[in-house]
Design a protein around this motif. Structure first.
Motif, PDB file in Angstrom:
ATOM      1  N   UNK A  27      83.893  20.331  27.357  1.00  0.00           N
ATOM      2  CA  UNK A  27      82.733  19.590  26.783  1.00  0.00           C
ATOM      3  C   UNK A  27      81.670  19.898  27.623  1.00  0.00           C
ATOM      4  N   UNK A  28      80.308  19.899  27.380  1.00  0.00           N
ATOM      5  CA  UNK A  28      78.858  20.226  28.216  1.00  0.00           C
ATOM      6  C   UNK A  28      78.461  19.093  28.725  1.00  0.00           C
ATOM      7  N   UNK A  29      78.879  17.935  28.063  1.00  0.00           N
ATOM      8  CA  UNK A  29      77.803  16.543  28.323  1.00  0.00           C
ATOM      9  C   UNK A  29      78.482  15.754  29.436  1.00  0.00           C
ATOM     10  N   UNK A  30      79.545  16.093  29.860  1.00  0.00           N
ATOM     11  CA  UNK A  30      80.326  15.345  31.170  1.00  0.00           C
ATOM     12  C   UNK A  30      80.603  16.264  32.097  1.00  0.00           C
ATOM     13  N   UNK A  31      80.306  16.104  33.438  1.00  0.00           N
ATOM     14  CA  UNK A  31      80.467  17.206  34.556  1.00  0.00           C
ATOM     15  C   UNK A  31      82.007  16.996  34.664  1.00  0.00           C
ATOM     16  N   UNK A  32      82.597  18.027  34.730  1.00  0.00           N
ATOM     17  CA  UNK A  32      84.178  18.255  34.995  1.00  0.00           C
ATOM     18  C   UNK A  32      84.569  17.526  36.231  1.00  0.00           C
ATOM     19  N   UNK A  33      83.604  17.383  37.324  1.00  0.00           N
ATOM     20  CA  UNK A  33      84.142  16.410  38.074  1.00  0.00           C
ATOM     21  C   UNK A  33      84.497  14.950  37.849  1.00  0.00           C
ATOM     22  N   UNK A  34      83.220  14.518  37.093  1.00  0.00           N
ATOM     23  CA  UNK A  34      83.843  12.944  36.579  1.00  0.00           C
ATOM     24  C   UNK A  34      84.944  12.915  35.624  1.00  0.00           C
ATOM     25  N   UNK A  35      85.108  13.731  34.752  1.00  0.00           N
ATOM     26  CA  UNK A  35      86.389  13.845  33.944  1.00  0.00           C
ATOM     27  C   UNK A  35      87.622  13.815  34.714  1.00  0.00           C
ATOM     28  N   UNK A  36      87.600  14.993  35.792  1.00  0.00           N
ATOM     29  CA  UNK A  36      88.635  14.755  36.603  1.00  0.00           C
ATOM     30  C   UNK A  36      88.886  13.704  37.617  1.00  0.00           C
ATOM     31  N   UNK A  37      88.015  13.115  37.789  1.00  0.00           N
ATOM     32  CA  UNK A  37      88.160  11.836  38.731  1.00  0.00           C
ATOM     33  C   UNK A  37      88.675  10.487  38.079  1.00  0.00           C
ATOM     34  N   UNK A  67      93.865   7.578  36.812  1.00  0.00           N
ATOM     35  CA  UNK A  67      95.028   7.084  36.010  1.00  0.00           C
ATOM     36  C   UNK A  67      96.203   7.618  36.857  1.00  0.00           C
ATOM     37  N   UNK A  68      96.328   8.748  37.347  1.00  0.00           N
ATOM     38  CA  UNK A  68      97.547   9.105  38.332  1.00  0.00           C
ATOM     39  C   UNK A  68      98.001   8.081  39.377  1.00  0.00           C
ATOM     40  N   UNK A  69      96.756   7.642  39.956  1.00  0.00           N
ATOM     41  CA  UNK A  69      96.874   6.540  40.932  1.00  0.00           C
ATOM     42  C   UNK A  69      97.503   5.372  40.667  1.00  0.00           C
ATOM     43  N   UNK A  70      97.083   4.911  39.256  1.00  0.00           N
ATOM     44  CA  UNK A  70      97.520   3.620  38.646  1.00  0.00           C
ATOM     45  C   UNK A  70      98.802   3.828  38.020  1.00  0.00           C
ATOM     46  N   UNK A  71      99.512   5.288  37.978  1.00  0.00           N
ATOM     47  CA  UNK A  71     100.779   5.275  37.509  1.00  0.00           C
ATOM     48  C   UNK A  71     100.765   5.483  35.951  1.00  0.00           C
ATOM     49  N   UNK A  72      99.623   5.778  35.411  1.00  0.00           N
ATOM     50  CA  UNK A  72      99.660   5.828  33.806  1.00  0.00           C
ATOM     51  C   UNK A  72     100.047   7.139  33.393  1.00  0.00           C
ATOM     52  N   UNK A  73      99.739   8.122  34.342  1.00  0.00           N
ATOM     53  CA  UNK A  73     100.024   9.652  34.058  1.00  0.00           C
ATOM     54  C   UNK A  73     100.790  10.123  35.326  1.00  0.00           C
ATOM     55  N   UNK A  99      87.379  22.064  38.240  1.00  0.00           N
ATOM     56  CA  UNK A  99      88.417  20.895  38.078  1.00  0.00           C
ATOM     57  C   UNK A  99      89.275  20.985  39.507  1.00  0.00           C
ATOM     58  N   UNK A 100      89.721  22.192  39.991  1.00  0.00           N
ATOM     59  CA  UNK A 100      90.622  22.226  40.952  1.00  0.00           C
ATOM     60  C   UNK A 100      90.002  21.408  42.444  1.00  0.00           C
ATOM     61  N   UNK A 101      88.622  21.716  42.337  1.00  0.00           N
ATOM     62  CA  UNK A 101      87.657  20.721  43.398  1.00  0.00           C
ATOM     63  C   UNK A 101      88.219  19.364  43.600  1.00  0.00           C
ATOM     64  N   UNK A 102      88.638  18.803  42.413  1.00  0.00           N
ATOM     65  CA  UNK A 102      88.847  17.354  42.220  1.00  0.00           C
ATOM     66  C   UNK A 102      90.354  17.069  42.255  1.00  0.00           C
ATOM     67  N   UNK A 103      91.030  17.697  41.438  1.00  0.00           N
ATOM     68  CA  UNK A 103      92.351  17.477  41.081  1.00  0.00           C
ATOM     69  C   UNK A 103      93.351  18.557  41.030  1.00  0.00           C
ATOM     70  N   UNK A 104      94.575  18.447  41.381  1.00  0.00           N
ATOM     71  CA  UNK A 104      95.622  19.473  41.354  1.00  0.00           C
ATOM     72  C   UNK A 104      96.137  19.542  39.892  1.00  0.00           C
ATOM     73  N   UNK A 105      95.757  20.873  39.213  1.00  0.00           N
ATOM     74  CA  UNK A 105      96.089  21.134  37.798  1.00  0.00           C
ATOM     75  C   UNK A 105      97.439  21.741  37.959  1.00  0.00           C
ATOM     76  N   UNK A 106      98.344  21.132  36.718  1.00  0.00           N
ATOM     77  CA  UNK A 106      99.542  21.611  36.726  1.00  0.00           C
ATOM     78  C   UNK A 106      99.764  23.036  35.808  1.00  0.00           C
ATOM     79  N   UNK A 107      98.744  23.052  34.645  1.00  0.00           N
ATOM     80  CA  UNK A 107      98.778  23.665  33.654  1.00  0.00           C
ATOM     81  C   UNK A 107      97.437  24.016  32.907  1.00  0.00           C
TER      82      UNK A 107
END
Length: 331
Positions: free
Chosen positions: A143-153, A158-164, A180-188
């Motif tokens: 989606x275009x209204x949210x920077x990808x970096x904000x989404x992935x942060x 959530x990963x840090x919190x153990x929820x995913x 997205x990979x600049x912020x988080x490691x993607x699996x798929x």
């Protein structure tokens, strides 16, 4: 069942993973809840220990059904894949499309992946699924209204919190994956792929192969088209989204059925259905890790899972692909 490693994660997923879009009833002309639960359980009994769902499928219905179906299974024996970023209960982000809910009421779907929305969606999904963590959490659409970096942060938190456990994306192009990979490691990356929809072969698959990302292919049977059961003149039930798709109309449907008839002798020789042969071909394509296959009843679920009991040679794959390359559909 056969299993493949998802990217660089610790997840080994069945190559036939249960796709729970139709399970929620939404856009498929209704679905019987108990039939869906039985289908999930039948799949699990045959080694399909992963289910892909999303909040928007039936506006929570699919996740609730999945949660009910798996509550008797030890949590570490099942892999739950779900999504975020499509809202029917607010008007933020990019307008997606108009639809109807399972009660026939008009709804507007928005693509929105702001931080606060992701946190809320995750909590809602955990509650509906009856679990305290999600194995793979995927943005449903860019989606275009949210920077990808904000989404992935937000996902990283959530990963840090153990929820995913791991982060994935859906319907991203190569450039978006790189961002997205600049912020988080993607699996798929979960993307549409079938015999008649092979656009990801141009950029997405090469990117994923280069960076060791898995491709989760959804709609490998092109919403039932490639089973050979939908013939010209087929009348879809009320609310079935396929009625308006070009694949199911006129010359496209005739050409596709003619192609399927041409490969049916191979399926017959192997003692399998056309749909099973299509799944085998799909799983042999470069970069394709797993396929998501839906089932609305036990019979469909069993047939899908048993596809991998057969095999297909490189020569057979090449022969089918040669026929496909001559299939000129107007989409």
């Amino acid at each position: 069942m056969k299993y493949r490693k998802l990217g660089e994660t610790a997840l080994n997923l069945p190559v036939i993973t249960f796709g729970a879009w139709a399970t929620g009833g939404w856009m498929w002309g209704g679905s019987e809840k108990q039939d869906a639960i039985n289908a999930i359980k039948a799949s699990y009994d045959l080694g399909v220990n992963a289910i892909d769902t999303a909040p928007v499928y039936g506006q929570g219905a699919s996740e609730e059904i999945v949660g009910e179906a798996i509550k008797s299974i030890a949590r570490d024996k099942i892999h739950i894949l779900t999504k975020y970023g499509m809202r029917w209960d607010l008007t933020k982000g990019d307008f997606g499309f108009k639809s109807k809910n399972n009660d026939g009421q008009d709804i507007d779907i928005y693509k929105y992946a702001g931080k606060e929305s992701i946190i809320k969606e995750c909590e809602d999904s955990l509650r509906r699924l009856g679990t305290d963590y999600i194995d793979l959490y995927q943005i449903h659409w860019p989606e275009s209204t949210t920077p990808i970096a904000e989404t992935m942060e937000a996902v990283a938190q959530l990963i840090k919190d153990g929820k995913i456990r791991y982060a994935g994306v859906c319907n991203y192009n190569a450039e978006q994956m790189s961002e997205a990979e600049k912020v988080i490691k993607l699996a798929s990356n979960q993307v549409p792929y079938s015999m008649v929809k092979r656009g990801i072969e141009q950029e997405v698959i090469p990117y994923c192969l280069n960076y060791n990302k898995s491709v989760i292919a959804y709609s490998p049977l092109e919403r039932g088209l490639l089973t050979g059961k939908i013939k010209p003149g087929h009348v879809f039930g009320e609310g079935d989204h396929r009625a308006g798709l070009p694949f199911f109309q006129g010359e496209n449907l005739k050409k596709t059925n003619a192609f399927l008839e041409s490969i049916k002798p191979l399926a017959d020789d192997k003692g399998i259905s056309l749909g099973q042969l299509v799944l085998l071909w799909t799983l042999e394509q470069p970069g394709i890790t797993i396929t998501l296959v839906g089932a609305r009843n036990t019979q469909q679920a069993i047939q899908n899972a048993k596809a991998v009991d057969a095999s297909i040679s490189a020569e057979e794959v090449a022969a089918i692909t040669e026929k496909l390359d001559q299939l000129a559909l107007v989409i």
